[in-house]
Every structure is written in C-alpha cells, then in structure tokens.
Design an enzyme around this catalytic site. Structure first.
Site, PDB file in Angstrom:
ATOM      1  N   TYR A  53       0.744  -1.164   0.126  1.00 38.19           N
ATOM      2  CA  TYR A  53       0.364   0.277   0.004  1.00 38.19           C
ATOM      3  C   TYR A  53       1.143   1.251  -0.255  1.00 38.19           C
ATOM      4  O   TYR A  53       1.474   1.192   0.386  1.00 38.19           O
ATOM      5  CB  TYR A  53      -1.270  -0.332   1.161  1.00 38.19           C
ATOM      6  CG  TYR A  53      -2.079  -1.381   1.271  1.00 38.19           C
ATOM      7  CD1 TYR A  53      -2.347  -1.631   0.095  1.00 38.19           C
ATOM      8  CD2 TYR A  53      -2.734  -1.109   2.417  1.00 38.19           C
ATOM      9  CE1 TYR A  53      -3.019  -2.978   0.227  1.00 38.19           C
ATOM     10  CE2 TYR A  53      -3.207  -2.393   2.316  1.00 38.19           C
ATOM     11  CZ  TYR A  53      -3.813  -3.207   1.149  1.00 38.19           C
ATOM     12  OH  TYR A  53      -4.811  -3.807   1.497  1.00 38.19           O
ATOM     13  N   SER A 232     -12.767  -4.266   0.891  1.00 34.38           N
ATOM     14  CA  SER A 232     -14.049  -4.328  -0.746  1.00 34.38           C
ATOM     15  C   SER A 232     -15.598  -4.246  -0.067  1.00 34.38           C
ATOM     16  O   SER A 232     -16.434  -4.788  -0.528  1.00 34.38           O
ATOM     17  CB  SER A 232     -13.712  -4.456  -1.680  1.00 34.38           C
ATOM     18  OG  SER A 232     -12.625  -4.685  -2.350  1.00 34.38           O
ATOM     19  N   GLY A 235     -17.672  -2.203  -2.695  1.00 34.50           N
ATOM     20  CA  GLY A 235     -16.624  -2.454  -4.105  1.00 34.50           C
ATOM     21  C   GLY A 235     -16.453  -1.739  -4.882  1.00 34.50           C
ATOM     22  O   GLY A 235     -16.919  -0.674  -5.669  1.00 34.50           O
ATOM     23  N   PHE A 236     -15.018  -1.233  -3.714  1.00 33.00           N
ATOM     24  CA  PHE A 236     -14.757  -0.263  -5.035  1.00 33.00           C
ATOM     25  C   PHE A 236     -15.410   1.378  -4.646  1.00 33.00           C
ATOM     26  O   PHE A 236     -15.123   2.088  -5.509  1.00 33.00           O
ATOM     27  CB  PHE A 236     -13.906  -0.413  -5.406  1.00 33.00           C
ATOM     28  CG  PHE A 236     -12.655   0.426  -6.169  1.00 33.00           C
ATOM     29  CD1 PHE A 236     -11.214  -0.493  -5.290  1.00 33.00           C
ATOM     30  CD2 PHE A 236     -11.652   0.838  -7.012  1.00 33.00           C
ATOM     31  CE1 PHE A 236     -10.249  -0.578  -4.941  1.00 33.00           C
ATOM     32  CE2 PHE A 236     -10.803   1.185  -7.304  1.00 33.00           C
ATOM     33  CZ  PHE A 236      -9.868   0.757  -5.378  1.00 33.00           C
ATOM     34  N   GLY A 237     -16.385   1.011  -3.377  1.00 26.61           N
ATOM     35  CA  GLY A 237     -16.677   2.399  -3.482  1.00 26.61           C
ATOM     36  C   GLY A 237     -18.208   2.488  -4.419  1.00 26.61           C
ATOM     37  O   GLY A 237     -19.293   3.382  -4.076  1.00 26.61           O
ATOM     38  N   LEU A 239     -21.232   0.518  -3.870  1.00 25.86           N
ATOM     39  CA  LEU A 239     -21.795   0.458  -2.911  1.00 25.86           C
ATOM     40  C   LEU A 239     -22.447   2.066  -2.432  1.00 25.86           C
ATOM     41  O   LEU A 239     -22.741   1.421  -1.148  1.00 25.86           O
ATOM     42  CB  LEU A 239     -21.865  -0.680  -1.817  1.00 25.86           C
ATOM     43  CG  LEU A 239     -21.980  -2.507  -2.739  1.00 25.86           C
ATOM     44  CD1 LEU A 239     -21.941  -3.660  -2.111  1.00 25.86           C
ATOM     45  CD2 LEU A 239     -23.657  -2.497  -3.428  1.00 25.86           C
ATOM     46  N   LYS A 242     -22.454   6.236  -5.285  1.00 24.11           N
ATOM     47  CA  LYS A 242     -22.444   7.725  -5.556  1.00 24.11           C
ATOM     48  C   LYS A 242     -21.686   7.626  -7.471  1.00 24.11           C
ATOM     49  O   LYS A 242     -21.773   8.583  -7.730  1.00 24.11           O
ATOM     50  CB  LYS A 242     -21.029   8.196  -5.086  1.00 24.11           C
ATOM     51  CG  LYS A 242     -19.211   7.020  -5.604  1.00 24.11           C
ATOM     52  CD  LYS A 242     -18.703   7.788  -5.015  1.00 24.11           C
ATOM     53  CE  LYS A 242     -17.386   6.504  -4.727  1.00 24.11           C
ATOM     54  NZ  LYS A 242     -16.666   6.544  -3.977  1.00 24.11           N
TER      55      LYS A 242
END
Length: 344
Positions: A53, A232, A235-237, A239, A242
């Site tokens: 990371y 996740s 789901g990588f944002g 859900l 946006k």
C-alpha cells in the site's frame, strides 16, 4: 463498537477493521492520522495494512501507508492498544519493484523486518500472505483455469517454516492468508498439523456484489475456524451509490484508477440500483446497509472499511450500530438470487 476474537486466539478485535490502502496516495499523512484518531475514539482497535500500500502499487509510493501508520504510533504511543495486521506482497508485474522471490524464507524475513521498521514497532499481531504465488482465480477472475505450465512449485511447508521462525523470534504473533481459494486454504491448514503455525484468518473480497466466499470458503471458515476479514465491502465505493446514474465524481477511485472496474459492469450496476432502492424503501443508507449485512455474518471476524473523506469514514464505522431486520435480509437475498455475484 462490537468485538470478536481472532479464531484460535485470545486476541480481541473490533468487528470494524480500519483499512488503510489510500494513505500515501489519495490521502496525506495528516489525513491518515486524522482517520486513525477518529477510528480509535470510536472503539476501532484493529488496523489492516500491507507493504504494497497505497494502491495502486508503484515504486514511487511503495510502503508509504506503513510509514504513515508508524508516525502515528510514534506520535500517540498507541501501539499497544491496536491490533495491527500487515501483509507480504505476492509476485506479479505490479510488485516487481518490491522483490521477485515470492514467499521464500528470505523474502518473508525481508518483508517482515522492513515492515517493522516502517511501522515503528517490534511486532505484528497478524501477518498475512497477500495473494497466492501460484496461478489461481483471484482479483476478479470468476473461474479457475488450470495452467500446466505454471512455474510455481509447492512451498506451503517452507513458507510456514519461515513464518514459524519469526513467531518464535516474537516478531509476529499470528498468521493469515489473503485472496486464497478453498484448496490453498486447506493445504495451509493440513501443513499446520505438522507442528507449524495455523492460518487463523483469510482476507478475501466480500460484499453484496461479491458473495462468492459463501460458495465454499464459508464452510471452510466455519468448520475449520478461520475468520474472514472482508475487504472491498463497498465494492471499491460502488455500493456507496455515488456512481449510479452514470456519475463519475471527480477524484473518486474509479475516476482516478479506471483499471479497478470489476464492480462496475452492467450486472453489478443493475444490482447496485436494486440494493439502493431496497435501502430507500427501509429508510436506510445504502453503504450502511451493505456494511451491516457483512457485520452480521457469522463467519466474519473483521469488516475492513476504508474511506478517503472523514464523513465517509464516520458513516462506515457507524454501520456497526445498524441491525438489519429479516425483511431487509430477505430483500437482499432476493436481489442476490436474481443477480448472483455480478462482481467476482
């Protein structure tokens, strides 16, 4: 906050685990510190990181996230109050700048020693193998396709011996796997019967859009006592809702890193819309409903949430206080049955 224990240990962890993969890229050191400060005050005592990371992995940002956490420990003196997990990167084109000798004893020792320096600590509570060395179906691959020319040779025993040495040195307490398959998981568990360390957690993708863990690994988890650390979970944002309506907000993860699009296909978008409508029907926020569903699964030891903005982080952590009714769960399962696992 709600707490559980890492299986086969007395290590008490918050069900909400703080994910860190944006620190050092999308988030500054100060923002990372702010997130840790807030999470800690809310009872989150479980932080997950990796030498890889921030994501996406580059030589320029390599291991910045661990350094951010290390400076927070130095500033706050909170190391002994946090259950800290990290990972050794597996082989691949995106990690050639780290090392190329996989999970060899030399690689594992090198990875642990350097993580400890960056994290400004002398031990890790949980150390994980980030993904398999062998060719298998992970990172969005739906099905396993065997390659008879896979250069990997069986080294489960050798890797566990290397980890065992580091446990005996007091540098790591427990070990886990990540992005593993049922076969790989059972192989590690079988090898541990030879007097070697036992894998106690498995960190795999798990969300309303990716429930493939339930297909076979959930049984392994429950019968063998290996806790899921769900990554996740939104789901990588996706859900968060946006991206619905074709939106692509500026500086969002999918606008910055379009290659992480496995949660954005036609079926995944359709399922997300249905989950959004279900949440609205029950006066719930979509992200909190999605996270609460994971929090309530009996095989889940930790739900790894992450955010780039503080308001997102606060909403995500607060999902621990939401208990979904059977009516909501039935609605979720109805959608899942009609569009199963659209984002493997």
């Amino acid at each position: 906050m709600k707490y559980t224990k890492i299986p086969h240990t007395d290590i008490k962890v918050s069900k909400i685990c703080l994910g860190t993969m944006t620190w050092g890229n999308q988030n500054t050191e100060a923002e990372g510190h702010e997130q840790m400060d807030y999470a800690f005050t809310q009872g989150v005592n479980f932080f997950d990181t990796a030498e890889l990371y921030p994501v996406p992995a580059t030589a320029e940002t390599y291991a910045e996230t661990e350094r951010v956490i290390g400076t927070w420990f130095k500033k706050t003196g909170n190391r002994d109050k946090v259950i800290l997990a990290s990972k050794i990167a597996g082989p691949g084109e995106y990690t050639a700048h780290i090392r190329t000798n996989g999970f060899s004893p030399e690689a594992i020792k090198d990875a642990v020693e350097n993580s400890l320096k960056r994290l400004q600590t002398d031990y890790l509570d949980l150390y994980q193998l980030h993904w398999p060395e062998r060719q298998a179906n992970f990172f969005g691959q739906r099905d396993y396709k065997h390659n008879p020319n896979d250069p990997w040779t069986d080294n489960f025993n050798e890797s566990l011996h290397a980890l065992d040495g580091l446990i005996k040195e007091g540098k790591i307490r427990q070990v886990g796997i990540s992005n593993e398959t049922p076969w790989g998981t059972m192989r590690y568990l079988e090898e541990s019967k030879k007097g070697l360390p036992r894998m106690v957690t498995i960190q795999n993708a798990y969300s309303l859009l990716c429930r493939s863990f339930e297909t076979s690994l959930a049984e392994v988890s429950m019968r063998e006592g290996i806790g899921l650390l769900a990554y996740s979970p939104l789901g990588f944002g996706v859900l968060s809702g946006k991206y619905l309506g074709g939106k692509l907000p500026a500086n969002s993860r999918l606008s910055l890193f379009p290659r992480f699009a496995r949660y954005s296909g036609k079926e995944a978008t359709e399922a997300t819309q249905k989950y959004f409508e279900l949440a609205q029907k029950h006066n719930l926020s979509l992200p909190q409903m999605a996270l609460a569903f994971i929090n309530q699964q009996s095989f889940v030891t930790g739900n790894i949430i992450g955010a780039t903005k503080m308001e997102q982080l606060k909403e995500n952590i607060a999902s621990i206080d939401l208990e979904l009714s059977q009516e909501v769960i039935d609605g979720i399962n109805e959608i899942h049955n009609s569009i199963p696992n659209p984002a493997p």
